[in-house]
Design an enzyme around this catalytic site. Structure first.
Site, PDB file in Angstrom:
ATOM      1  N   HIS A   2      -6.335 -19.085  12.743  1.00 31.67           N
ATOM      2  CA  HIS A   2      -7.706 -19.531  12.453  1.00 31.67           C
ATOM      3  C   HIS A   2      -8.471 -18.476  11.655  1.00 31.67           C
ATOM      4  O   HIS A   2      -9.138 -18.789  10.670  1.00 31.67           O
ATOM      5  CB  HIS A   2      -8.489 -19.860  13.721  1.00 31.67           C
ATOM      6  CG  HIS A   2      -9.956 -20.045  13.437  1.00 31.67           C
ATOM      7  ND1 HIS A   2     -10.477 -21.221  12.933  1.00 31.67           N
ATOM      8  CD2 HIS A   2     -10.993 -19.170  13.481  1.00 31.67           C
ATOM      9  CE1 HIS A   2     -11.774 -21.066  12.716  1.00 31.67           C
ATOM     10  NE2 HIS A   2     -12.115 -19.823  13.033  1.00 31.67           N
ATOM     11  N   ASP A  45      -8.397  -6.887   1.190  1.00 32.70           N
ATOM     12  CA  ASP A  45      -7.436  -7.053   2.275  1.00 32.70           C
ATOM     13  C   ASP A  45      -8.086  -6.497   3.530  1.00 32.70           C
ATOM     14  O   ASP A  45      -9.002  -5.677   3.447  1.00 32.70           O
ATOM     15  CB  ASP A  45      -6.144  -6.282   1.998  1.00 32.70           C
ATOM     16  CG  ASP A  45      -6.306  -4.808   2.283  1.00 32.70           C
ATOM     17  OD1 ASP A  45      -6.845  -4.106   1.403  1.00 32.70           O
ATOM     18  OD2 ASP A  45      -5.951  -4.359   3.378  1.00 32.70           O
ATOM     19  N   CYS A  88      -8.366 -25.997   9.822  1.00 27.03           N
ATOM     20  CA  CYS A  88      -7.138 -25.236  10.044  1.00 27.03           C
ATOM     21  C   CYS A  88      -6.299 -25.892  11.134  1.00 27.03           C
ATOM     22  O   CYS A  88      -6.791 -26.722  11.909  1.00 27.03           O
ATOM     23  CB  CYS A  88      -7.453 -23.785  10.405  1.00 27.03           C
ATOM     24  SG  CYS A  88      -7.825 -23.479  12.138  1.00 27.03           S
ATOM     25  N   ASP A 102       0.853  -1.176   0.000  1.00 19.84           N
ATOM     26  CA  ASP A 102       0.000   0.000   0.000  1.00 19.84           C
ATOM     27  C   ASP A 102       0.893   1.231   0.000  1.00 19.84           C
ATOM     28  O   ASP A 102       1.997   1.219   0.521  1.00 19.84           O
ATOM     29  CB  ASP A 102      -0.940   0.000   1.207  1.00 19.84           C
ATOM     30  CG  ASP A 102      -1.942   1.141   1.116  1.00 19.84           C
ATOM     31  OD1 ASP A 102      -2.198   1.601  -0.014  1.00 19.84           O
ATOM     32  OD2 ASP A 102      -2.444   1.590   2.152  1.00 19.84           O
ATOM     33  N   CYS A 160      -7.905 -25.514  14.671  1.00 22.38           N
ATOM     34  CA  CYS A 160      -9.096 -26.315  14.955  1.00 22.38           C
ATOM     35  C   CYS A 160      -8.789 -27.806  14.980  1.00 22.38           C
ATOM     36  O   CYS A 160      -9.491 -28.585  15.609  1.00 22.38           O
ATOM     37  CB  CYS A 160     -10.199 -26.000  13.951  1.00 22.38           C
ATOM     38  SG  CYS A 160     -10.927 -24.367  14.244  1.00 22.38           S
ATOM     39  N   CYS A 192     -13.902 -26.887  10.658  1.00 25.30           N
ATOM     40  CA  CYS A 192     -12.754 -26.142  10.131  1.00 25.30           C
ATOM     41  C   CYS A 192     -11.528 -27.044  10.147  1.00 25.30           C
ATOM     42  O   CYS A 192     -11.277 -27.743  11.127  1.00 25.30           O
ATOM     43  CB  CYS A 192     -12.497 -24.893  10.983  1.00 25.30           C
ATOM     44  SG  CYS A 192     -11.034 -23.968  10.477  1.00 25.30           S
TER      45      CYS A 192
END
Length: 371
Positions: free
Chosen positions: A336, A267, A307, A93, A310, A305
């Site tokens: 997560h 984003d 991930c 940015d 999890c 989930c």
RNA sequence: GGAGGGAUGCCCGAGUGGCUAAAGGGGGCGGACUGUAAAUCCGUUGACGGAGUCUACGAUGGUUCGAAUCCAUCUCCCUCCA
């Protein structure tokens, strides 16, 4: 061209679309969510974790890296990718958002912005040219034009004048930047809360030949309905054959709405900030892991989930880490939250590709709003 | 045996006649967070449905128009000297 956009599929009922963004550091499947790593690190998260959750591109920030460590150091290190150990695509940015977020210590002129460094108070001047030079040195795949993110509540007169400045700066950025094989410069559409100014902004900004365009100045405090209206008004006006990026937006409902309006890239800092503050994102909203009800909850944040968090940790343990102010809490919940967001946008993309986006959207909204 | 110091709300701790339901921390509980000046910020934390009333500063009794604050006795704790 460093960046090319390949449009794969458009939803017949909405403006949603799926595509591929080809970059020097790999392809990005759009729509995509981009984790934010302002100071060349996605706070509390290892690059390995980002890879595991299939993050395809991350952000860094021009203003912050200019102040510390300085773009010269990053350049000497061999560029941002090497410096931060991320070999995938990176977007920087321009510092335009800091014109807004650090507004109290800035002075804006037609020529650029004088910042008072929030670190040591020293005066720093960033012009469009300076921003591009810094971003050239940092070496991200996608760099952004230097703009003014107009604060919410700005009146028409202010917004109009600001838009003029932003468009002028976009031209200067474009002129200064040599679109190379390795770096693509995106333009930014402002225009505040005024639909006709947004139209004007699209017209004027897209008249400059950027390989991609973004919408800035949304989610700055306005009610969501207003943001959604402006989004739906603005995004479809943008070139169909180029990527469209909605800056700074990333809650699930906003992603859904953004995609529906034709946005390809998002984003947001929310995922990692909430991760550090003990809030976990779930499909139907969010849960505050500090809450007493999770004291003896030995189930994962989300049972479906996949991930890393999890698969291995319970809410009771995460709550304990948060309450104990253990640093691992920030890492795990951030992982997560990022994973859940990336998974969500992947499902959105699949739905578009499978001609199923509208149903997917309706199902999501039922879950999200009927709580 | 002698001399001194202390006991405050869940915890630590300020307060030494009315402005004190009692500062400030901590802990507890809840909330916020959207191109990151954020591992941050905000609210709440004696009881009863309010502006109100009641119960509260170790215990009991007293002085006073009025006491967490002054006096007496008691209980417990700490330090020092024997």
């Amino acid at each position: 061209m460093a960046i090319t956009y390949e449009l794969l599929k458009e939803c017949p009922h909405t403006h949603a679309r799926a595509g591929i963004l080809h970059t020097p550091h790999g392809d990005i499947e759009t729509p995509i969510f981009m984790p934010v790593g302002t100071k060349a690190t996605v706070k509390a998260v290892l690059p390995e974790s980002l890879k595991e959750m299939n993050a395809q591109i991350i952000l860094a920030n021009t203003y912050h890296l200019h102040l510390r460590p300085g773009e010269d150091i990053v350049k000497k290190a061999g560029g941002l990718h090497k410096f931060m150990n991320w070999d995938g695509p990176i977007l920087t940015d321009s510092g335009g958002f800091q014109v807004f977020s650090l507004g109290k210590i800035n002075t804006i002129t037609d020529d650029g912005v004088e910042f008072r460094s929030h670190i040591d108070g020293s005066r720093r001047f960033i012009s469009p040219e300076k921003s591009i030079q810094i971003q050239n040195d940092l070496g991200a795949d996608i760099i952004m034009a230097f703009d003014e993110c107009v604060p919410y509540g700005a009146d028409r007169e202010y917004t109009e004048r600001s838009l003029k400045v932003t468009v002028d700066w976009a031209k200067r950025c474009h002129a200064y930047h040599k679109q190379t094989q390795t770096q693509a410069l995106f333009g930014i559409i402002q225009g505040g809360m005024f639909p006709d100014l947004r139209s004007q902004a699209v017209e004027q900004t897209c008249a400059i030949d950027f390989p991609g365009y973004s919408i800035g100045g949304l989610s700055v405090g306005e009610p969501k309905e207003i943001m959604y209206e402006l989004l739906d008004h603005t995004a479809p006006l943008m070139p169909r054959n180029k990527p469209r990026y909605l800056m700074g937006v990333g809650s699930f409902d906003a992603l859904m709405q953004g995609v529906s309006s034709g946005i390809d890239m998002f984003d947001c800092v929310m995922q990692t900030r909430m991760g550090r503050n003990g809030t976990a994102l779930v499909r139907s909203g969010r849960i505050n892991l500090k809450n007493a009800c999770y004291k003896e909850d030995f189930t994962p944040i989300e049972s479906d989930c996949d991930c890393y968090v999890c698969r291995n940790y319970t809410k009771a343990y995460l709550r304990h880490l948060v309450i104990s102010q253990e640093i691992l809490a920030a890492t795990l919940i951030s992982i997560h939250n990022l994973h859940a967001t990336l998974r969500f946008i992947r499902e959105i993309r699949n739905a578009i590709l499978m001609d199923n986006f509208l149903d997917f959207k309706l199902n999501f909204e039922k879950l999200w709003y009927n709580k």
